[in-house]
Design a protein around this motif. Structure first.
Motif, mmCIF file in Angstrom:
data_model
loop_
_atom_site.group_PDB
_atom_site.id
_atom_site.type_symbol
_atom_site.label_atom_id
_atom_site.label_comp_id
_atom_site.label_asym_id
_atom_site.label_seq_id
_atom_site.Cartn_x
_atom_site.Cartn_y
_atom_site.Cartn_z
ATOM 1 N N LYS A 270 0.811 -1.213 0.000
ATOM 2 C CA LYS A 270 0.000 0.000 0.000
ATOM 3 C C LYS A 270 0.854 1.277 0.000
ATOM 4 C CE LYS A 270 -3.828 -2.251 2.429
ATOM 5 N NZ LYS A 270 -4.685 -2.239 3.654
ATOM 6 N N TYR B 191 2.479 4.422 -1.077
ATOM 7 C CA TYR B 191 2.188 5.337 -2.180
ATOM 8 C C TYR B 191 3.394 5.533 -3.104
ATOM 9 C CZ TYR B 191 -2.431 6.730 -0.510
ATOM 10 O OH TYR B 191 -3.761 6.738 -0.159
ATOM 11 N N ARG C 57 3.378 2.649 -5.475
ATOM 12 C CA ARG C 57 2.213 2.716 -6.370
ATOM 13 C C ARG C 57 2.424 3.780 -7.444
ATOM 14 N NH1 ARG C 57 -2.891 3.607 -2.812
ATOM 15 N NH2 ARG C 57 -3.925 3.349 -4.846
ATOM 16 N N TYR D 104 6.556 -4.806 -3.788
ATOM 17 C CA TYR D 104 5.206 -4.755 -3.226
ATOM 18 C C TYR D 104 5.010 -5.792 -2.117
ATOM 19 C CZ TYR D 104 2.606 -1.552 -6.341
ATOM 20 O OH TYR D 104 2.115 -0.448 -6.981
ATOM 21 N N LEU E 20 -3.345 7.631 -9.601
ATOM 22 C CA LEU E 20 -3.307 6.215 -9.269
ATOM 23 C C LEU E 20 -4.543 5.455 -9.748
ATOM 24 C CD1 LEU E 20 -1.824 6.404 -5.663
ATOM 25 C CD2 LEU E 20 -0.669 5.631 -7.747
#
Length: 237
Positions: free
Chosen positions: A6, A8, A11, A53, A236
């Motif tokens: 999760k 950022y 991502r 990840y 995103l």
């Protein structure tokens, strides 16, 4: 244990690689460049991001991981395949006036992606932060020149080692203003690609930001980051 799935920063990193691939595939780059090398190298980053990840490593450890070091080297290889550090200049010389606007947008997207990839280690080194704004660079800059464009201002912003174009509707900004800039995926306003957004609050753009050029601003109001959060979340999606 940090939930890297999760984070950022990872991502935004993944979305930036995908943006580079999509843009490079469709860009009208008429100069001499190794398209296959650029795309192959960029695509090789995606499985490495997947490894990160699901690593559950602390952000500081990720910043020094072999995956991040590999990506920094891959960015250098991509720039070489594009034609060197100033790769974009050769392409701009080879298009017509009508083609230039679209090409400038493509180049701005590719530059954003490569910069985001090459600087992710700095953002990771800031530690476990769960906030969309940590996914992109926020820098202190100085406005060095301004051009009027209808009801907008096109600002050339100096960050010390580089400069970017930022378009704003705050007509009170002036040359010499010290500003905070969120480096975001470019948006086009009346044919001009804006490579970032000025931080601002209720009274418009912050014009006396503290901080060294190219570094994170100091002491900025928390509400000046609200729009940046929204735009990162939109990117995103």
């Amino acid at each position: 244990m940090w939930d890297t799935s999760k984070d950022y920063r990872l991502r935004v990193l993944e979305k930036s690689v995908e943006l580079f691939i999509k843009t490079a595939e469709g860009a009208n780059l008429k100069g001499i460049w190794n398209k296959k090398k650029c795309l192959t190298t960029a695509r090789a980053m995606l499985p490495e991001i997947q490894v990160m990840y699901f690593s559950y490593m602390e952000p500081e450890d990720l910043a020094n991981s072999k995956q991040i070091e590999s990506m920094k080297q891959q960015v250098k290889e991509i720039k070489e395949a594009l034609g060197g550090d100033h790769w974009h200049l050769q392409f701009l010389k080879l298009v017509t006036k009508d083609e230039k606007v679209k090409l400038q947008e493509s180049i701005a997207k590719m530059k954003f992606a490569l910069n985001t990839i090459s600087t992710v280690n700095k953002r990771l080194s800031l530690g476990p932060i769960n906030d969309p704004v940590i996914g992109i660079d926020i820098k202190t800059g100085e406005i060095v020149s301004i051009q009027k464009l209808d009801k907008l201002l096109v600002c050339n912003v100096n960050f010390g080692d580089t400069a970017l174009t930022v378009v704003t509707n705050d007509l009170t900004v002036k040359e010499g203003n010290r500003v905070g800039v969120a480096i975001l995926p470019p948006s086009v306003f009346m044919g001009v690609a804006s490579e970032g957004m000025f931080l601002g609050s209720g009274n418009g753009v912050l014009k006396e930001v503290e901080g060294d050029l190219g570094e994170m601003p100091r002491g900025i109001p928390l509400d000046s980051l609200n729009e940046t959060r929204n735009l990162v979340e939109t990117f995103l999606k």
